[in-house]
Enzyme design. Structure first.
Site, mmCIF file in Angstrom:
data_model
loop_
_atom_site.group_PDB
_atom_site.id
_atom_site.type_symbol
_atom_site.label_atom_id
_atom_site.label_comp_id
_atom_site.label_asym_id
_atom_site.label_seq_id
_atom_site.Cartn_x
_atom_site.Cartn_y
_atom_site.Cartn_z
ATOM 1 N N LYS A 175 0.868 -1.174 0.000
ATOM 2 C CA LYS A 175 0.000 0.000 0.000
ATOM 3 C C LYS A 175 0.911 1.234 0.000
ATOM 4 O O LYS A 175 1.429 1.641 1.039
ATOM 5 C CB LYS A 175 -0.912 -0.011 1.235
ATOM 6 N N GLU A 250 9.383 1.679 10.921
ATOM 7 C CA GLU A 250 10.427 2.680 10.782
ATOM 8 C C GLU A 250 9.725 4.021 10.789
ATOM 9 O O GLU A 250 9.037 4.385 9.830
ATOM 10 C CB GLU A 250 11.213 2.442 9.492
ATOM 11 N N CYS A 284 13.412 10.841 7.103
ATOM 12 C CA CYS A 284 13.335 10.538 8.531
ATOM 13 C C CYS A 284 14.669 10.727 9.228
ATOM 14 O O CYS A 284 14.715 10.932 10.437
ATOM 15 C CB CYS A 284 12.825 9.106 8.733
ATOM 16 N N GLU A 385 9.180 16.396 14.952
ATOM 17 C CA GLU A 385 9.680 16.220 13.592
ATOM 18 C C GLU A 385 8.964 17.183 12.645
ATOM 19 O O GLU A 385 7.735 17.195 12.569
ATOM 20 C CB GLU A 385 9.465 14.781 13.132
#
Length: 492
Positions: A175, A250, A284, A385
């Site tokens: 997906k 992750e 990331c 973040e």
């Protein structure tokens, strides 16, 4: 406008709903492709195809060496079509062609490496402490995997899941992000050409509530491999817990780059620039917190701003461009809101801090490379973040303070250390709580090396020999070869 189909059970077809949605080019801010809007019916069909292929299809009985050959063949086809695939990625996510072409040139190594591991999955014989007993272990594929991938590097991060999962013998339902589905669908054309049996790889496209939720909660899924934000990761983990699906997550990062007074300042400046402004900060592992020693703070910051202010923005297909657009319009708005949040907290904006109004940026979603000084590590801009070209600069006086600041974060994905002192380099590697530590370099990854995070940055590892273990279950087999069974009412 290009119109894609979904790929289920080895066949291309319309989504069950018959509906499509637009994929938007971030540089032009205009739609360029139509993507199938799948729903739970398509998820059911994809999982059923993957389940059949795993339980009783050609793939289920295929020798591991043959699986390895198919993986290597897929890698060869990706290398052949790397230019085309990279161009699709750029049109879909706005990343620089130079970076996407570099990724597409490197991706085949993952399939070659894990293809080589496919027939080297070995168990062991245990010298068991029971008489007349032969005991051994074997490693078997975990089953059907849901691979959920993000929008920033769709094919690379899909490969990190597909290559080890296929080598282990799993089947997969992918997906991709609804923002960047095209390149994954293009990849399935090569999967078909390589000769993978029907149902081994399937793709369902669409939105989280309509596709992601049914997929992560589906009883036919044995494992979920997910890359994305922390909030989405929590929802995935919650869904997985309902029937104890295996997980690889992750997630996000707020990685620190530590610059010590003995560092080569020119190299450190280049490394920190690359760590935060390459990929427009949309990674990331972005080194979004700069921890710099007070004795070199001003000199380093001056050098850094001088270099960062030369960044060339514009068409991501141009070899001259160094910073591209933000991939999605919602993320563009989020980065701007984070910039305003930093100002409200009292951080000093010393570079950028606004949308890019350069003529070469056109109507795209561009934000100037942004630097905030006088940041406290407790500020939200230093803890949350951003996933954009925004750097927070924090000073420190002693090494212990630097390690404490770096570790004072809910995340632990990566860290960079800039020093010419070998003792300090090894000490930092031990003291920093992160899954990857780079010294005098940044953003290096390899198919040979494990990658993953501590704390809220995730669970499990991708890359290296550890990755294939994420897609295997260990089975222990006991075989009694004695003459008489002992007292059946007493455990041996």
């Amino acid at each position: 406008m290009k119109k894609y189909q979904c790929f289920i059970g080895g066949c291309w077809g319309e989504p069950a709903s018959g509906d499509y949605f637009e994929s938007v080019d971030p540089f032009l801010a205009k739609p360029w492709a139509l993507i199938p809007r799948c729903d739970a019916r398509d998820v059911d069909a994809a999982v059923a195809a993957a389940r059949t292929a795993f339980d009783r299809g050609e793939w289920a009985s295929m020798h591991p060496s043959r699986r390895g050959q198919l993986l290597r063949r897929l890698g060869e086809l990706i290398a052949r079509d790397a230019d085309r695939l990279a161009s699709v990625e750029v049109q879909d996510n706005g990343k620089l062609y130079a970076e996407m072409r570099g990724q597409l040139g490197y991706i085949p190594h993952w399939f070659d490496y894990f293809g080589g591991l496919a027939d080297k999955i070995e168990g062991s014989v245990i010298p068991i402490d029971k008489p007349d007993m032969f005991t051994f272990t074997s490693h078997e594929p975990v089953g059907v995997v849901a691979a959920i991938t993000p929008w920033n590097s769709p094919l690379l991060l899909a490969t990190w899941k597909l290559a080890p999962a296929l080598a282990a013998g799993c089947t997969i339902v992918v997906k991709p992000s609804e923002f960047t589905s095209a390149s994954t669908l293009e990849l399935m054309k090569l999967v078909d050409e390589a000769g993978f049996p029907a149902g081994v790889l399937n793709v369902v496209t669409g939105f989280g509530p309509e596709v992601g939720e049914p997929l992560t909660s589906h009883p036919g899924i044995d494992k979920i491999a997910f890359t994305g934000g922390e909030g989405s990761g929590r929802r995935v983990a919650h869904k997985a817990a309902q029937n104890f699906k295996r997980l690889t997550l992750e997630l996000g990062g707020k990685s620190a780059q530590l610059v010590f007074p003995d560092a080569d300042l020119d190299n450190a400046v280049k490394g920190v620039v690359s760590g935060i402004f390459a990929a427009t900060g949309q990674t990331c592992i972005a080194g979004s917190r700069l921890l710099v020693h007070d004795s070199i703070h001003n000199e380093f910051l001056d050098k850094f701003i001088e270099l960062a202010s030369t960044a060339r923005m514009g068409d991501p297909m141009s070899a001259e461009t160094q910073v591209g657009p933000i991939t999605t319009q919602p993320q563009y708005q989020r980065v701007l809101s984070c910039i305003e949040m930093a100002r409200a907290e009292g951080a000093e904006c010393v570079l950028g801090g606004k949308p890019a109004a350069r003529p070469e940026c056109g109507d795209g979603w561009f934000i100037e490379p942004t630097v905030f000084a006088n940041v406290s590590n407790s500020m939200r801009i230093a803890q949350e973040e951003v996933f954009g070209p925004v750097l927070s600069v924090i000073g420190f006086r002693e090494d212990d303070e630097a390690y404490a600041l770096a570790n004072d974060s809910p995340y632990g994905l990566a860290a960079g250390v800039w020093t010419n002192d070998q003792r300090r380099a090894f000490t930092a590697a031990k003291r920093l709580r992160a899954g990857t530590i780079w010294t005098n370099t940044y953003r290096a990854v390899s198919y040979m090396a494990p990658f993953g995070g501590f704390k809220n940055s995730g669970i499990g590892r991708e890359g290296g020999q550890e990755a294939i273990q994420e897609y295997l279950e260990t089975k222990c087999v006991w075989m009694f070869y004695g003459k008489d069974v002992s007292n059946p009412f007493v455990m041996r």
